[in-house]
Design an enzyme around this catalytic site. Sequence first.
Site, PDB file in Angstrom:
ATOM      1  N   HIS A  70       0.807  -1.210   0.000  1.00  0.00           N
ATOM      2  CA  HIS A  70       0.000   0.000   0.000  1.00  0.00           C
ATOM      3  C   HIS A  70       0.846   1.269   0.000  1.00  0.00           C
ATOM      4  CE1 HIS A  70      -3.165   2.818   1.269  1.00  0.00           C
ATOM      5  NE2 HIS A  70      -3.749   2.181   0.300  1.00  0.00           N
ATOM      6  N   GLU A 123     -10.604 -10.674  -6.588  1.00  0.00           N
ATOM      7  CA  GLU A 123      -9.272 -10.704  -5.982  1.00  0.00           C
ATOM      8  C   GLU A 123      -9.108 -11.856  -4.988  1.00  0.00           C
ATOM      9  OE1 GLU A 123      -8.675  -6.755  -4.352  1.00  0.00           O
ATOM     10  OE2 GLU A 123     -10.662  -6.690  -3.473  1.00  0.00           O
ATOM     11  N   ASP A 173      -4.193  -8.141  -4.907  1.00  0.00           N
ATOM     12  CA  ASP A 173      -4.649  -9.122  -3.922  1.00  0.00           C
ATOM     13  C   ASP A 173      -4.801 -10.502  -4.530  1.00  0.00           C
ATOM     14  OD1 ASP A 173      -4.854  -7.956  -1.350  1.00  0.00           O
ATOM     15  OD2 ASP A 173      -6.432  -6.665  -2.131  1.00  0.00           O
ATOM     16  N   CYS A 215      -7.615  -3.412 -12.323  1.00  0.00           N
ATOM     17  CA  CYS A 215      -7.222  -2.186 -11.622  1.00  0.00           C
ATOM     18  C   CYS A 215      -6.056  -2.427 -10.675  1.00  0.00           C
ATOM     19  CB  CYS A 215      -8.410  -1.579 -10.879  1.00  0.00           C
ATOM     20  SG  CYS A 215      -9.095  -2.678  -9.643  1.00  0.00           S
TER      21      CYS A 215
HETATM   22  C1  PEP Z   1      -5.942  -4.935  -5.915  1.00  0.00           C
HETATM   23  O1  PEP Z   1      -5.984  -5.696  -4.947  1.00  0.00           O
HETATM   24  O2  PEP Z   1      -5.416  -5.230  -7.000  1.00  0.00           O
HETATM   25  C2  PEP Z   1      -6.518  -3.577  -5.816  1.00  0.00           C
HETATM   26  C3  PEP Z   1      -6.603  -2.789  -6.869  1.00  0.00           C
HETATM   27  O3  PEP Z   1      -6.927  -3.162  -4.604  1.00  0.00           O
HETATM   28  P1  PEP Z   1      -5.945  -2.660  -3.445  1.00  0.00           P
HETATM   29  O4  PEP Z   1      -4.573  -2.523  -3.998  1.00  0.00           O
HETATM   30  O5  PEP Z   1      -6.520  -1.367  -2.968  1.00  0.00           O
HETATM   31  O6  PEP Z   1      -6.080  -3.759  -2.417  1.00  0.00           O
HETATM   32 MG    MG Z   2      -7.316  -5.291  -3.342  1.00  0.00          MG
END
Ligand code: PEP
Ligand code: MG
Length: 613
Positions: free
Chosen positions: A197, A439, A463, A510
């Site tokens: 993150h 995910e 994820d 995404c």
């Molecule tokens: C992901 O898990 O790919 C995603 C886009 O969500 P985050 O990175 O916020 O967990």
């Molecule tokens: Mg995610």
Amino acid sequence: MSEKKCDPVILKGIGASPGVVIGPAFLLDYHKVKILRRQIEISEIDQEKERFAKAVSEAENQIKQLIAEIPEELREHSGIFEAHLLMLKDRAVYDRTLKLISEEKINAEWALNKALDHVRGLFEQVKDQYIRERIEDFEYVVRRVQKLLSGSPSVDLSQLEEPVILVAHDLSPADTIQMAKEKILAFVIDMGSRTSHTAILGRSLGLPVVVGLENAMSSILSGEILIVDGLHGDVVVNPDAELLRHYREKQEDYIRYRLDVIQYSNLPAETRDGLRFKIKANIEFLEEISSVISNGAEGIGLYRTEVLYLAHKELPTEEDLFLACKEVAERMSPFPTTIRTLDIGGDKFLSSVSLDDETNPALGLRAIRLCLKESNLFHTQLRAILRASAYGDVKIIFPLISGRSEIIQVKEHLEKTKDNLRREGIPFDEDIKIGIMIEVPSAVLLADVLAREVDFFSIGTNDLIQYSLAIDRGNEYVAHLYEPLHPGVLRMIYRIIEAAHEAGIEAAICGEMAGEPMYLPVLIGMGLDELSMNALDIPKIKRMIRMSNQNRCSALVRDLLEYSTAQKIRGHLLDFLTSDFPGEFDLDHGLYPDFVGRDAIPGPLMTERCLPY
Ligand code: PEP
Ligand code: MG
């Protein structure tokens, strides 16, 4: 405590956000306070003493607060904290520190440390072991004051006066919210991988980021000059003239590259053989919207709303959430905005929302699970998003869905919220589209079933890879095993897109994979409809789409799906990149340039990641 070093040292980490900057280090150390000796001027003495007194009184307030919060059943043990309060003002520590500041003209941190050494000496002479061990309590209170003096994040990060490079074990989003962002030049982080993150947050802020360094905190001192090359994952400590010159050239290269690639922002993302893709942006902060627009996004594919929950100590109100969502929807209009409901937990920090400490938070009460448990929290979000849908093209996406029953529950909550708004005469888009993030591996296996329940899928590869390969995305020790080209991962992505299309809905991606040029031919070949990424990645991805040929990418994917190891897949993909994108990928050196520059990215992304799959 350590002496100041002068020789250049190059630390190698994982490049997580490109760009080259040079500046002083600022260490954010929650656990261990590094204390530097600084000689002060006579004119600074009073100010230094005041700074010390202020830190002690802040520590006093903190301890009083702790005492106030002790639960009833533990009250009888509060004596230890009362003793800490007394120690804070103990003459051997407090008065002695003040005296040392003026007599030796040294900074408060160093003086306090000397005072502690003195007390330690006294305790060592005591015969009784129990009393001797009470020195630990002194050490504890001194540490608390030291932290306040030299690195209390909530104070210092919001009050930074000069631009700095932030060096930390990891950053909580609470830190990033509080920090004076215009004063931060780069992040240098011991933990994490490209999809952790903190890395994503750094990219959102457009800062160079190096993660997974493991030992930056123990190798760098606050104030030392650093060069951060966020593309190659280099952190140079105390650079000499030669290194400065070398990296300044790289800095210029990068600036030139950005100026070149930005020309692709407003061109359509269309392959040579005419296949058009929707390119959208992921955002966390409202401040990113102007960059989203200038980089040529055709909407927001993922608005991560977590930041709204961390901006204040209390939960945001419906109005807070509504205003933020409305602003995004209005500013992006006529393009769509996909708003994700709260995805808190996992690697995404503890907050007031998280109820208990969990042993395994990534598998715990995270994201949609928390929302389904805390229905008031969920309804507040749904009301806010639905209300915002009257002001633009808004879609809702739900994170971490693992099966159909979760979607059914989500839809019940949504219908209930819509009913309430109707009754209250509050406008919203009656036909609002809903999607889910894919995910979790069980959602992949059930993709055909889930596709019948929603309007779109978005693949969260960050994820999905973490959960399917059992690789913690925030753990620097396994970052090299995080493998988007694992045959299992490719089959999953393929399966998700296929199931979506069979059901007549669109599939987007995404996760961070969407913004990495190397994976683009695979995603094009799999027939994805939309890619959503960090805004800064958009021009280079558009540029590469415009060089691609969809038919060739489909043939590539057919071949790749036949392989049983990541090495084979990678090898074949590299051959393809060399032949179809000449000059873009310097494969002779096992290199993967994020841009065509002086020397491209060594190792981690290519050569060092030869996996035994
Ligand atoms: C992901 O898990 O790919 C995603 C886009 O969500 P985050 O990175 O916020 O967990
Ligand atoms: Mg995610």
